[in-house]
Design a protein around this motif. Structure first.
Motif, PDB file in Angstrom:
ATOM      1  N   HIS A 272       0.827  -1.205   0.000  1.00 46.07           N
ATOM      2  CA  HIS A 272       0.000   0.000   0.000  1.00 46.07           C
ATOM      3  C   HIS A 272       0.867   1.264   0.000  1.00 46.07           C
ATOM      4  O   HIS A 272       0.537   2.259  -0.665  1.00 46.07           O
ATOM      5  CB  HIS A 272      -0.922  -0.002   1.226  1.00 46.07           C
ATOM      6  N   GLN A 273       1.966   1.221   0.708  1.00 51.73           N
ATOM      7  CA  GLN A 273       2.831   2.391   0.824  1.00 51.73           C
ATOM      8  C   GLN A 273       3.416   2.805  -0.523  1.00 51.73           C
ATOM      9  O   GLN A 273       3.747   3.971  -0.743  1.00 51.73           O
ATOM     10  CB  GLN A 273       3.954   2.129   1.832  1.00 51.73           C
ATOM     11  N   THR A 274       3.541   1.867  -1.468  1.00 51.54           N
ATOM     12  CA  THR A 274       4.094   2.214  -2.782  1.00 51.54           C
ATOM     13  C   THR A 274       3.181   3.149  -3.558  1.00 51.54           C
ATOM     14  O   THR A 274       3.593   3.714  -4.580  1.00 51.54           O
ATOM     15  CB  THR A 274       4.361   0.958  -3.634  1.00 51.54           C
ATOM     16  N   SER A 275       1.931   3.322  -3.114  1.00 46.88           N
ATOM     17  CA  SER A 275       1.015   4.232  -3.802  1.00 46.88           C
ATOM     18  C   SER A 275       1.314   5.692  -3.479  1.00 46.88           C
ATOM     19  O   SER A 275       0.740   6.598  -4.094  1.00 46.88           O
ATOM     20  CB  SER A 275      -0.439   3.900  -3.446  1.00 46.88           C
ATOM     21  N   ALA A 276       2.214   5.917  -2.521  1.00 45.71           N
ATOM     22  CA  ALA A 276       2.636   7.289  -2.228  1.00 45.71           C
ATOM     23  C   ALA A 276       3.396   7.866  -3.425  1.00 45.71           C
ATOM     24  O   ALA A 276       4.034   7.132  -4.188  1.00 45.71           O
ATOM     25  CB  ALA A 276       3.521   7.320  -0.987  1.00 45.71           C
ATOM     26  N   LYS A 277       3.346   9.175  -3.597  1.00 46.34           N
ATOM     27  CA  LYS A 277       3.979   9.815  -4.758  1.00 46.34           C
ATOM     28  C   LYS A 277       5.445  10.119  -4.464  1.00 46.34           C
ATOM     29  O   LYS A 277       5.816  11.247  -4.114  1.00 46.34           O
ATOM     30  CB  LYS A 277       3.215  11.082  -5.135  1.00 46.34           C
ATOM     31  N   TYR A 278       6.276   9.090  -4.611  1.00 45.04           N
ATOM     32  CA  TYR A 278       7.713   9.258  -4.405  1.00 45.04           C
ATOM     33  C   TYR A 278       8.352   9.921  -5.623  1.00 45.04           C
ATOM     34  O   TYR A 278       7.850   9.822  -6.750  1.00 45.04           O
ATOM     35  CB  TYR A 278       8.374   7.902  -4.165  1.00 45.04           C
ATOM     36  N   ASN A 279       9.481  10.587  -5.396  1.00 45.74           N
ATOM     37  CA  ASN A 279      10.247  11.162  -6.497  1.00 45.74           C
ATOM     38  C   ASN A 279      10.817  10.063  -7.387  1.00 45.74           C
ATOM     39  O   ASN A 279      10.989   8.918  -6.957  1.00 45.74           O
ATOM     40  CB  ASN A 279      11.385  12.038  -5.969  1.00 45.74           C
ATOM     41  N   GLU A 280      11.145  10.423  -8.601  1.00 48.13           N
ATOM     42  CA  GLU A 280      11.621   9.444  -9.585  1.00 48.13           C
ATOM     43  C   GLU A 280      12.893   8.736  -9.138  1.00 48.13           C
ATOM     44  O   GLU A 280      13.123   7.576  -9.469  1.00 48.13           O
ATOM     45  CB  GLU A 280      11.859  10.134 -10.931  1.00 48.13           C
ATOM     46  N   ASN A 281      13.741   9.415  -8.357  1.00 47.70           N
ATOM     47  CA  ASN A 281      15.017   8.826  -7.951  1.00 47.70           C
ATOM     48  C   ASN A 281      14.909   7.963  -6.698  1.00 47.70           C
ATOM     49  O   ASN A 281      15.912   7.467  -6.187  1.00 47.70           O
ATOM     50  CB  ASN A 281      16.069   9.916  -7.742  1.00 47.70           C
ATOM     51  N   VAL A 282      13.682   7.750  -6.180  1.00 39.60           N
ATOM     52  CA  VAL A 282      13.485   6.915  -4.992  1.00 39.60           C
ATOM     53  C   VAL A 282      13.222   5.478  -5.420  1.00 39.60           C
ATOM     54  O   VAL A 282      12.403   5.211  -6.309  1.00 39.60           O
ATOM     55  CB  VAL A 282      12.306   7.443  -4.148  1.00 39.60           C
ATOM     56  N   ASN A 283      13.927   4.540  -4.793  1.00 34.27           N
ATOM     57  CA  ASN A 283      13.702   3.115  -5.022  1.00 34.27           C
ATOM     58  C   ASN A 283      12.623   2.645  -4.045  1.00 34.27           C
ATOM     59  O   ASN A 283      12.880   2.479  -2.853  1.00 34.27           O
ATOM     60  CB  ASN A 283      15.010   2.351  -4.799  1.00 34.27           C
ATOM     61  N   GLU A 284      11.404   2.432  -4.538  1.00 28.31           N
ATOM     62  CA  GLU A 284      10.296   2.061  -3.657  1.00 28.31           C
ATOM     63  C   GLU A 284      10.514   0.724  -2.966  1.00 28.31           C
ATOM     64  O   GLU A 284      10.016   0.503  -1.852  1.00 28.31           O
ATOM     65  CB  GLU A 284       8.973   2.032  -4.435  1.00 28.31           C
ATOM     66  N   PHE A 285      11.234  -0.198  -3.604  1.00 25.77           N
ATOM     67  CA  PHE A 285      11.551  -1.469  -2.941  1.00 25.77           C
ATOM     68  C   PHE A 285      12.240  -1.204  -1.606  1.00 25.77           C
ATOM     69  O   PHE A 285      11.837  -1.716  -0.560  1.00 25.77           O
ATOM     70  CB  PHE A 285      12.463  -2.322  -3.827  1.00 25.77           C
ATOM     71  N   GLU A 286      13.291  -0.411  -1.652  1.00 24.77           N
ATOM     72  CA  GLU A 286      14.049  -0.099  -0.444  1.00 24.77           C
ATOM     73  C   GLU A 286      13.235   0.758   0.513  1.00 24.77           C
ATOM     74  O   GLU A 286      13.285   0.573   1.734  1.00 24.77           O
ATOM     75  CB  GLU A 286      15.348   0.611  -0.820  1.00 24.77           C
ATOM     76  N   GLU A 287      12.466   1.700  -0.021  1.00 23.96           N
ATOM     77  CA  GLU A 287      11.724   2.641   0.804  1.00 23.96           C
ATOM     78  C   GLU A 287      10.662   1.956   1.659  1.00 23.96           C
ATOM     79  O   GLU A 287      10.451   2.326   2.814  1.00 23.96           O
ATOM     80  CB  GLU A 287      11.068   3.706  -0.092  1.00 23.96           C
ATOM     81  N   VAL A 288       9.993   0.927   1.099  1.00 27.38           N
ATOM     82  CA  VAL A 288       8.891   0.281   1.829  1.00 27.38           C
ATOM     83  C   VAL A 288       9.299  -1.046   2.466  1.00 27.38           C
ATOM     84  O   VAL A 288       8.522  -1.648   3.200  1.00 27.38           O
ATOM     85  CB  VAL A 288       7.666   0.066   0.915  1.00 27.38           C
ATOM     86  N   GLY A 289      10.504  -1.527   2.169  1.00 30.57           N
ATOM     87  CA  GLY A 289      10.987  -2.752   2.810  1.00 30.57           C
ATOM     88  C   GLY A 289      10.632  -4.033   2.077  1.00 30.57           C
ATOM     89  O   GLY A 289      10.461  -5.085   2.708  1.00 30.57           O
TER      90      GLY A 289
END
Length: 211
Positions: A97-114
Motif C-alpha cells: 500500500h505504501q508504494t502508492s505514495a507519490k515518491y520522487n523518480e530517484n526513490v527506489n520504492e523497494f528499499e523505501e517500503v521494505g
C-alpha cells in the motif's frame, strides 16, 4: 434501497465520491508493478485495475492514471518495454500500500517500503521476492482513453512464476492457496476464499460443481 442519481453524486465531497465510485465496481485484484527507467532505476507501484485481455496470445492489461498523477510506471514501461506484475499477500499489504505514495523518480520504492527486488532469470526488470505469484510482460500497446486522460496498457506474458502447490490438473490456479489478496476502493484489502468452481455453462443444462 438507497438511490443516488449522478447529478447528486457529482455534488459530493471529492474524497467521499472517490471512495463511493471506487468501491462500487466490486472486488479487484491487487498487484505491484515493477519497472526500471532507462538508466536502471527501479520503480514499484500498486495497481488494482489489472485485467485479463486474452489467452492466445496471453495478454494482460492495466489502467494507468493520468500522466501527472502516476508518471513513472508508464514512462519506464515505454522506455524499456518490460515490466513485472506481482500479486500481493496479506503479510506485506502495508508495504504494498505504501508504494502508492507519490515518491520522487530517484526513490527506489523497494528499499523505501521494505520489499525485496529480485531479477528472475536475469530479467531486465525487478520482481517482488516476497510475492508468490508473479509474471513478466512485454509492452504491446498503450491506448489513450481521451475521456479522462488515462491509458490502457497492454502487455504480452513472457514468464510466469507460481508456487508448486497451487496449480490444478486442468490449469486452474488456486489463488487462495497462494495467499493473493483482493481490494475494494483505494484502501480496503480482503482475503480470498473460494465458494466453488462450476462447469462450463450450456443452455438447458445445470452446471455441476467441479471438485
Amino acid at each position: 434501497m438507497l438511490h443516488f442519481p449522478i447529478n447528486e453524486i457529482k455534488k459530493w465531497d471529492k474524497f467521499y465520491r472517490a471512495n463511493f465510485i471506487n468501491s462500487l465496481s466490486g472486488f479487484k485484484p491487487v498487484s505491484l508493478i515493477g519497472s526500471v527507467n532507462n538508466v536502471g532505476q527501479p520503480n514499484l507501484a500498486m495497481f488494482s485495475n489489472i485485467v485479463h485481455i486474452g489467452s492466445e496470445p496471453a495478454l494482460i492489461g492495466f489502467i494507468n492514471r493520468p500522466i501527472a498523477a502516476t508518471p513513472h510506471t508508464l514512462s519506464n514501461i515505454q522506455s524499456t518495454e518490460f515490466y513485472s506484475i506481482n500479486h500481493v499477500q496479506e503479510n506485506f499489504v502495508k508495504q504494498a500500500h505504501q508504494t502508492s505514495a507519490k515518491y520522487n523518480e530517484n526513490v527506489n520504492e523497494f528499499e523505501e517500503v521494505g520489499l525485496t527486488a529480485i531479477y528472475e532469470n536475469n530479467s531486465k526488470v525487478p520482481f517482488v521476492a516476497e510475492s508468490n505469484i508473479k509474471y513478466l510482460l512485454k509492452l504491446v500497446e498503450v491506448i489513450p482513453i481521451k475521456h479522462n486522460n488515462t491509458f490502457l496498457v497492454i502487455g504480452e506474458m513472457i514468464d510466469v512464476y507460481i508456487p508448486n502447490n497451487v496449480l490444478k490438473d486442468d490449469g486452474f490456479i488456486e489463488l487462495e492457496k497462494a495467499g493473493s489478496v483482493a481490494s475494494s476502493g483505494i484502501d480496503g484489502y480482503y482475503k480470498c476464499e473460494m465458494i466453488n468452481r462450476l462447469e462450463y455453462a450450456l443452455p438447458n443444462k445445470e452446471s455441476k460443481v467441479i471438485t
